[in-house]
Motif scaffolding. Sequence first.
Motif, PDB file in Angstrom:
ATOM      1  N   LYS A 170     -16.851 -60.492  30.827  1.00  9.63           N
ATOM      2  CA  LYS A 170     -16.456 -59.572  31.897  1.00  9.63           C
ATOM      3  C   LYS A 170     -17.256 -58.269  31.810  1.00  9.63           C
ATOM      4  CE  LYS A 170     -12.471 -57.300  33.870  1.00  9.63           C
ATOM      5  NZ  LYS A 170     -11.377 -56.449  33.408  1.00  9.63           N
ATOM      6  N   TYR A 171     -17.324 -57.741  30.615  1.00  7.81           N
ATOM      7  CA  TYR A 171     -18.027 -56.471  30.391  1.00  7.81           C
ATOM      8  C   TYR A 171     -19.521 -56.611  30.713  1.00  7.81           C
ATOM      9  CZ  TYR A 171     -19.439 -52.163  27.990  1.00  7.81           C
ATOM     10  OH  TYR A 171     -19.966 -50.923  27.676  1.00  7.81           O
ATOM     11  N   ALA A 172     -20.122 -57.684  30.194  1.00  4.95           N
ATOM     12  CA  ALA A 172     -21.570 -57.887  30.361  1.00  4.95           C
ATOM     13  C   ALA A 172     -21.930 -58.135  31.828  1.00  4.95           C
ATOM     14  CB  ALA A 172     -22.037 -59.055  29.500  1.00  4.95           C
ATOM     15  N   GLU A 173     -21.099 -58.890  32.521  1.00  2.00           N
ATOM     16  CA  GLU A 173     -21.380 -59.175  33.930  1.00  2.00           C
ATOM     17  C   GLU A 173     -21.293 -57.905  34.774  1.00  2.00           C
ATOM     18  OE1 GLU A 173     -18.947 -62.534  35.009  1.00  2.00           O
ATOM     19  OE2 GLU A 173     -20.419 -63.952  34.172  1.00  2.00           O
ATOM     20  N   MET A 174     -20.341 -57.043  34.434  1.00  2.00           N
ATOM     21  CA  MET A 174     -20.235 -55.775  35.161  1.00  2.00           C
ATOM     22  C   MET A 174     -21.445 -54.889  34.885  1.00  2.00           C
ATOM     23  SD  MET A 174     -16.266 -54.704  35.087  1.00  2.00           S
ATOM     24  CE  MET A 174     -16.485 -53.468  36.350  1.00  2.00           C
ATOM     25  N   LEU A 175     -21.956 -54.990  33.659  1.00  2.00           N
ATOM     26  CA  LEU A 175     -23.130 -54.192  33.287  1.00  2.00           C
ATOM     27  C   LEU A 175     -24.424 -54.835  33.814  1.00  2.00           C
ATOM     28  CD1 LEU A 175     -23.748 -51.627  31.631  1.00  2.00           C
ATOM     29  CD2 LEU A 175     -23.928 -53.051  29.586  1.00  2.00           C
ATOM     30  N   GLY A 176     -24.345 -56.133  34.094  1.00  2.00           N
ATOM     31  CA  GLY A 176     -25.504 -56.859  34.611  1.00  2.00           C
ATOM     32  C   GLY A 176     -26.509 -57.225  33.536  1.00  2.00           C
ATOM     33  N   VAL A 177     -26.002 -57.622  32.365  1.00  2.00           N
ATOM     34  CA  VAL A 177     -26.900 -58.002  31.267  1.00  2.00           C
ATOM     35  C   VAL A 177     -26.521 -59.374  30.703  1.00  2.00           C
ATOM     36  CG1 VAL A 177     -27.334 -55.604  30.603  1.00  2.00           C
ATOM     37  CG2 VAL A 177     -25.483 -56.873  29.472  1.00  2.00           C
ATOM     38  N   GLU A 190     -21.683 -43.894  30.638  1.00  2.00           N
ATOM     39  CA  GLU A 190     -22.758 -43.756  29.634  1.00  2.00           C
ATOM     40  C   GLU A 190     -23.474 -45.085  29.386  1.00  2.00           C
ATOM     41  OE1 GLU A 190     -20.567 -41.952  26.395  1.00  2.00           O
ATOM     42  OE2 GLU A 190     -22.219 -40.530  26.122  1.00  2.00           O
ATOM     43  N   ALA A 191     -22.673 -46.151  29.278  1.00  2.00           N
ATOM     44  CA  ALA A 191     -23.252 -47.476  29.030  1.00  2.00           C
ATOM     45  C   ALA A 191     -24.120 -47.906  30.213  1.00  2.00           C
ATOM     46  CB  ALA A 191     -22.143 -48.498  28.786  1.00  2.00           C
ATOM     47  N   ILE A 192     -23.640 -47.640  31.417  1.00  2.00           N
ATOM     48  CA  ILE A 192     -24.382 -48.014  32.629  1.00  2.00           C
ATOM     49  C   ILE A 192     -25.701 -47.241  32.700  1.00  2.00           C
ATOM     50  CG2 ILE A 192     -24.341 -47.940  35.176  1.00  2.00           C
ATOM     51  CD1 ILE A 192     -21.220 -48.398  34.866  1.00  2.00           C
ATOM     52  N   GLU A 193     -25.624 -45.933  32.430  1.00  2.00           N
ATOM     53  CA  GLU A 193     -26.842 -45.091  32.460  1.00  2.00           C
ATOM     54  C   GLU A 193     -27.836 -45.524  31.393  1.00  2.00           C
ATOM     55  OE1 GLU A 193     -25.607 -41.016  32.213  1.00  2.00           O
ATOM     56  OE2 GLU A 193     -24.825 -41.065  34.275  1.00  2.00           O
ATOM     57  N   PHE A 194     -27.319 -45.861  30.220  1.00  2.00           N
ATOM     58  CA  PHE A 194     -28.161 -46.311  29.107  1.00  2.00           C
ATOM     59  C   PHE A 194     -28.918 -47.577  29.502  1.00  2.00           C
ATOM     60  CE2 PHE A 194     -28.354 -48.792  24.988  1.00  2.00           C
ATOM     61  CZ  PHE A 194     -29.319 -48.004  24.376  1.00  2.00           C
ATOM     62  N   ASN A 195     -28.196 -48.534  30.077  1.00  2.00           N
ATOM     63  CA  ASN A 195     -28.827 -49.788  30.497  1.00  2.00           C
ATOM     64  C   ASN A 195     -29.861 -49.543  31.592  1.00  2.00           C
ATOM     65  OD1 ASN A 195     -29.260 -52.641  30.671  1.00  2.00           O
ATOM     66  ND2 ASN A 195     -27.968 -52.650  32.500  1.00  2.00           N
ATOM     67  N   ASN A 196     -29.527 -48.671  32.543  1.00  2.00           N
ATOM     68  CA  ASN A 196     -30.477 -48.366  33.621  1.00  2.00           C
ATOM     69  C   ASN A 196     -31.761 -47.755  33.076  1.00  2.00           C
ATOM     70  OD1 ASN A 196     -28.798 -49.358  35.567  1.00  2.00           O
ATOM     71  ND2 ASN A 196     -27.928 -47.364  36.115  1.00  2.00           N
ATOM     72  N   LYS A 197     -31.611 -46.835  32.131  1.00  2.00           N
ATOM     73  CA  LYS A 197     -32.773 -46.162  31.540  1.00  2.00           C
ATOM     74  C   LYS A 197     -33.654 -47.163  30.782  1.00  2.00           C
ATOM     75  CE  LYS A 197     -31.092 -42.183  29.819  1.00  2.00           C
ATOM     76  NZ  LYS A 197     -30.891 -41.346  28.634  1.00  2.00           N
ATOM     77  N   LYS A 249     -12.322 -51.891  28.796  1.00  2.00           N
ATOM     78  CA  LYS A 249     -12.606 -53.226  29.340  1.00  2.00           C
ATOM     79  C   LYS A 249     -13.836 -53.258  30.251  1.00  2.00           C
ATOM     80  CE  LYS A 249      -9.067 -54.909  27.212  1.00  2.00           C
ATOM     81  NZ  LYS A 249      -9.410 -55.246  25.826  1.00  2.00           N
ATOM     82  N   THR A 250     -14.154 -52.124  30.834  1.00  2.00           N
ATOM     83  CA  THR A 250     -15.298 -52.084  31.758  1.00  2.00           C
ATOM     84  C   THR A 250     -16.334 -51.080  31.237  1.00  2.00           C
ATOM     85  OG1 THR A 250     -14.170 -50.413  33.058  1.00  2.00           O
ATOM     86  CG2 THR A 250     -13.899 -52.696  33.786  1.00  2.00           C
ATOM     87  N   PRO A 251     -17.615 -51.274  31.556  1.00  2.00           N
ATOM     88  CA  PRO A 251     -18.653 -50.388  31.025  1.00  2.00           C
ATOM     89  C   PRO A 251     -18.444 -48.923  31.439  1.00  2.00           C
ATOM     90  CG  PRO A 251     -19.618 -52.323  32.062  1.00  2.00           C
ATOM     91  CD  PRO A 251     -18.167 -52.352  32.408  1.00  2.00           C
ATOM     92  N   SER A 252     -18.578 -48.040  30.486  1.00  2.00           N
ATOM     93  CA  SER A 252     -18.463 -46.608  30.763  1.00  2.00           C
ATOM     94  C   SER A 252     -19.706 -46.147  31.519  1.00  2.00           C
ATOM     95  CB  SER A 252     -18.351 -45.835  29.452  1.00  2.00           C
ATOM     96  OG  SER A 252     -19.520 -46.063  28.681  1.00  2.00           O
TER      97      SER A 252
END
Length: 173
Positions: A77-84, A49-56, A44-47
């Motif tokens: 919910k997922y996208a907002e937590m990831l900030g995208v 890996e997903a967070i690092e991928f987006n940051n990179k 339900k929430t970004p892993s």
Amino acid sequence: MFKRFTPTYVASNVYEIEIDKFLKLNIKCILCDLDNTLDAYYQKTPSKEAIEFNNKLKENGIELILTSNNTKSRVQKYAEMLGVKYSYTCKKPLIGKVKKLIKSLNYSKSDYLIIGDQVFTDILFANRLKIKSILCDNLVSKDQFFTKINKFFDKYVRRYLKKHNKLTNWREI
Ligand SMILES: [Mg+2]
């Protein structure tokens, strides 16, 4: 016959792809599938890996946008937590909803890349939009019910494309 289902490139998963390859293709925005591409559908929430991928990606001036066929509650919910940015119930392979999204953004067609795990939704969708694509293998073996049905045919098409040397690995970029 299978041209519509042929991805530009293939990868084992989204996280193995080197950012340099996106830069080499001059990608400015990635329209990325969520379930079984970035994370499992039950995640339900970004892993991490997903967070690092987006940051990179961000560090390299590439915007990540989620385009998912799943529901608002799942994707938002997922996208907002990831900030995208995100688009839910996209109905891929239909292109109407995402076309509107593209129109609202300031990128040209060649700036986009579509990444997903299904030929009948993500890749057909990318080819209809005439946008470059990367097809990933399943991140996990578990899928939601309707995806399972799609995956049955998905496997058949992948096997055909592989047998006829139509699949190009991302390492060849
Ligand atoms: Mg998916």
